[in-house]
Write an enzyme that holds these catalytic residues in place. Structure first.
Site, PDB file in Angstrom:
ATOM      1  N   ARG A  58      -6.857  -9.914  -1.502  1.00 49.70           N
ATOM      2  CA  ARG A  58      -6.378  -9.595  -0.142  1.00 49.70           C
ATOM      3  C   ARG A  58      -7.300 -10.127   0.953  1.00 49.70           C
ATOM      4  O   ARG A  58      -7.293  -9.603   2.072  1.00 49.70           O
ATOM      5  CB  ARG A  58      -6.194  -8.085   0.051  1.00 49.70           C
ATOM      6  CG  ARG A  58      -5.087  -7.508  -0.781  1.00 49.70           C
ATOM      7  CD  ARG A  58      -3.889  -7.267   0.098  1.00 49.70           C
ATOM      8  NE  ARG A  58      -2.962  -6.315  -0.506  1.00 49.70           N
ATOM      9  CZ  ARG A  58      -1.795  -6.003   0.017  1.00 49.70           C
ATOM     10  NH1 ARG A  58      -1.421  -6.531   1.165  1.00 49.70           N
ATOM     11  NH2 ARG A  58      -0.985  -5.160  -0.563  1.00 49.70           N
ATOM     12  N   ARG A 111      -4.437  -8.872   6.215  1.00 51.83           N
ATOM     13  CA  ARG A 111      -4.512  -7.704   7.095  1.00 51.83           C
ATOM     14  C   ARG A 111      -5.873  -7.310   7.659  1.00 51.83           C
ATOM     15  O   ARG A 111      -5.937  -6.691   8.713  1.00 51.83           O
ATOM     16  CB  ARG A 111      -3.888  -6.513   6.351  1.00 51.83           C
ATOM     17  CG  ARG A 111      -4.558  -6.270   4.998  1.00 51.83           C
ATOM     18  CD  ARG A 111      -3.731  -5.359   4.109  1.00 51.83           C
ATOM     19  NE  ARG A 111      -4.502  -5.016   2.913  1.00 51.83           N
ATOM     20  CZ  ARG A 111      -4.147  -4.141   2.001  1.00 51.83           C
ATOM     21  NH1 ARG A 111      -3.010  -3.482   2.140  1.00 51.83           N
ATOM     22  NH2 ARG A 111      -4.896  -3.886   0.953  1.00 51.83           N
ATOM     23  N   ARG A 128       0.392 -13.072  13.088  1.00 48.08           N
ATOM     24  CA  ARG A 128       1.567 -12.395  12.556  1.00 48.08           C
ATOM     25  C   ARG A 128       2.392 -11.673  13.629  1.00 48.08           C
ATOM     26  O   ARG A 128       3.500 -11.199  13.343  1.00 48.08           O
ATOM     27  CB  ARG A 128       1.147 -11.381  11.481  1.00 48.08           C
ATOM     28  CG  ARG A 128       1.052 -11.897  10.056  1.00 48.08           C
ATOM     29  CD  ARG A 128       2.427 -12.057   9.396  1.00 48.08           C
ATOM     30  NE  ARG A 128       3.262 -10.881   9.534  1.00 48.08           N
ATOM     31  CZ  ARG A 128       3.164  -9.786   8.794  1.00 48.08           C
ATOM     32  NH1 ARG A 128       2.293  -9.730   7.824  1.00 48.08           N
ATOM     33  NH2 ARG A 128       3.963  -8.749   9.002  1.00 48.08           N
ATOM     34  N   ASP A 149       3.535 -12.820  -1.072  1.00 49.96           N
ATOM     35  CA  ASP A 149       3.795 -11.431  -1.413  1.00 49.96           C
ATOM     36  C   ASP A 149       4.436 -11.458  -2.791  1.00 49.96           C
ATOM     37  O   ASP A 149       5.166 -12.409  -3.101  1.00 49.96           O
ATOM     38  CB  ASP A 149       4.741 -10.792  -0.392  1.00 49.96           C
ATOM     39  CG  ASP A 149       4.936  -9.317  -0.665  1.00 49.96           C
ATOM     40  OD1 ASP A 149       4.215  -8.494  -0.080  1.00 49.96           O
ATOM     41  OD2 ASP A 149       5.802  -8.973  -1.506  1.00 49.96           O
ATOM     42  N   TYR A 192       9.221  -2.176  -8.760  1.00 52.24           N
ATOM     43  CA  TYR A 192       9.821  -2.184  -7.419  1.00 52.24           C
ATOM     44  C   TYR A 192      11.345  -2.293  -7.508  1.00 52.24           C
ATOM     45  O   TYR A 192      12.071  -1.612  -6.776  1.00 52.24           O
ATOM     46  CB  TYR A 192       9.263  -3.345  -6.589  1.00 52.24           C
ATOM     47  CG  TYR A 192       7.845  -3.119  -6.128  1.00 52.24           C
ATOM     48  CD1 TYR A 192       7.550  -2.115  -5.212  1.00 52.24           C
ATOM     49  CD2 TYR A 192       6.806  -3.891  -6.602  1.00 52.24           C
ATOM     50  CE1 TYR A 192       6.239  -1.899  -4.793  1.00 52.24           C
ATOM     51  CE2 TYR A 192       5.496  -3.681  -6.184  1.00 52.24           C
ATOM     52  CZ  TYR A 192       5.221  -2.682  -5.280  1.00 52.24           C
ATOM     53  OH  TYR A 192       3.936  -2.457  -4.864  1.00 52.24           O
TER      54      TYR A 192
END
Lengths: 359, 359
Positions: free
Chosen positions: B26, B30, B39, B75, B150
């Site tokens: 990561r 973020r 973004r 992703d 998911y």
């Protein structure tokens, strides 16, 4: 039958008889419609402070499922609320603390818990025990690390970053905090035992987020302090956390008689790691409770077989009953464990004797 | 320096040189203000489909932290979106699937992934690799179990109840689903490698929710299918999940070259379990990134020391960079690993040689 001959207490003392005892973590509460009806309009913490409700909610699953023990209906935050910590339990979230702990001065609110702070607990325990007869009541408390995590994070957390950071960066503050929490936790369990609980379970729900080294250095001594004080009262001590495969021997050595195991590790392997001086509790994966019955029943039998290799086994889930669980499934599991348990254990145990050369 | 002599690829091949390679799961995304600026007003999935943004976002942490590898910004749901699965990534929640999978007919949407479905991926990889020069780009994909979770749950889950229930109750459906997902995952990684990625990481983020027996029976074969196909392309394969202490040997045996380890297990012990044929990656607890620097630095050194006992070590966190991380802390960790790493490794390794009698 005397209380001390109950299947649960016998298994906890590694003197397992014919009956395989079973109860469910979170059996009292959210999965039962009769519980949800009772709780209408009453907050979690208010319900924990009303002896009539606590008694009824604790007994509901015993009546419905015919489990071998009741677990005292409470919340791990109850003793903290009782000494005046400003907190509430928010539905769908969990405990929320008004002023999270960041420095030594914040510890002033954490005064010792006196029995008079939780008179409603003594009252409820006495009423429950009177109803239960020869079935044991298990007392309930949170362990210092898990309590500390809520007090430091201010609520539930995904990664316990503030907790771990404080733990390693401010070891004196951590020590002071956990010593206070150990005193409070031990006092809360003592109240329950003195009012009639005949076993206790100390929940260190989130200890599995730690490495074994951090657990041993920063957490185990405080859980050990709680378990030692409860041990002086002469009742068996169950100690449980989720995701603790690597911590099980340390959790046993902290002073447990029974180590609760989540579903990730077969009970036979868990028992091998923890050693012959401990009974085990567990460990059906609660995520499987929605599986069709024949598949689920086979998983229940697997747990029984694996548990037969431990010196004592209390059947349970590997974590709490999910809120959406169909309670009839739990009743069916109890029936299976009681009817098939002894035979499955005898077969598996005989096999174990042969394999280990004990035959 | 040729790409194949890069510190990361050398460590992955267990030919570790003087430099201890480091990157962060990561790292792209973020935690970086320059990422959040880019973004603005662009959804996660839209950003993953724009080669200019993917290139810039992938390169941002390489420039800022001087890490030894880039990880392709994407992703895990991107390949599913690309074949037409109706899903979105909801901020603060995660992937949300419009029509969760419950029966065989639902599998019709899971057609094979063709390179043309993700032309923007090939384009971005080529642009990134051109910028990176001798620094490797790590390709990125989710493993079948995590993708399946998911698709079945409809989104993130705490307990994977629907997934596990389907897995054990409908094994044929599970097999069909995971075979399709393995094909998709392998095709997605193949696109990245053929465009220039020189290693891959297969994320089975939630595999740690399974017992070893269920992992071996229901999950490992599908991850192995992905890793086998990527192995044919000749690039090293990193395989990672969180909470997988009990699964590490199985994850290695699935066909990894490098096994990612979370912070719960010291790398030396992890390596002992996985065996001498695998490098390890990890494993600083990301929860400690907020700790004061001297304490954190000591933990970084502990990880380096422990990793010296493995036949190859790529420094990383034990899970992804938390969104609130101060990026300067990451830069400082990279500096420490690069400046002190070789000496700490040499000392720890020499000690290991003595203890193991290899001296």
């Amino acid at each position: 039958m005397a209380l001390n001959d109950s299947a649960l207490l016998a298994a906890a003392h590694r003197r397992q008889g014919d009956r395989l005892p079973i109860w469910f973590m979170r059996q009292a509460g959210r999965s039962l419609p009769e519980y949800r009806a009772l709780r209408q309009g009453i907050s979690m913490l208010d319900s924990c402070a009303r002896p009539d409700l606590v008694t009824e909610i604790t007994l509901q699953p015993v009546r419905r499922h015919a489990v071998d023990a009741a677990i005292f209906y409470s919340d791990i935050m109850v003793p903290l609320k009782a000494i005046g910590v400003d907190l509430e339990i928010v539905g769908g979230v969990g405990p929320v603390i008004a002023a999270p702990i960041t420095r030594v001065a914040d510890l002033d609110t954490l005064r010792p818990l006196e029995p008079a702070d939780v008179g409603y607990v003594s009252e409820a325990v006495a009423a429950i025990v009177a109803e239960l007869g020869d079935r044991p009541l298990i007392g309930f408390a949170g362990a210092p690390f898990t309590l500390a995590s809520y007090l430091i994070e201010g609520g539930p957390s995904k990664d316990y970053a503030k907790t771990k950071s404080l733990m390693i960066a401010q070891p004196e503050l951590w020590l002071d905090l956990c010593s206070r929490l150990a005193d409070i936790s031990a006092a809360f369990l003592t109240v329950q035992v003195q009012a009639g609980a005949s076993a206790v379970q100390l929940f260190d729900s989130w200890a599995g987020s730690l490495s074994a080294a951090d657990y041993a250095g920063f957490v185990q001594p405080h859980s050990a302090a709680v378990l030692r004080r409860v041990g002086e009262l002469g009742v068996p001590r169950i100690h449980f956390g989720v995701g603790t495969s690597e911590l099980l021997p340390l959790m046993g050595a902290a002073g447990a008689d029974v180590v609760g195991v989540d579903w990730r590790l077969p009970l036979a392997e868990a028992s091998r790691r923890i050693g012959p001086d401990f009974a085990v509790q567990g460990n059906l994966d609660p995520a499987l409770l929605t599986a069709p019955w024949p598949v689920l029943a086979e998983r229940v039998r697997d747990v029984i077989r694996s548990g037969a290799h431990a010196p004592g086994h209390i059947f349970n889930l590997g974590h709490g009953v999910p809120p959406t669980t169909d309670p009839d499934v739990l009743t069916r599991i109890v029936e299976l464990v009681h009817t098939e348990g002894p035979e499955i254990r005898a077969e598996a145990g005989a096999l174990a004797d042969v394999t280990s050369g004990r035959a």
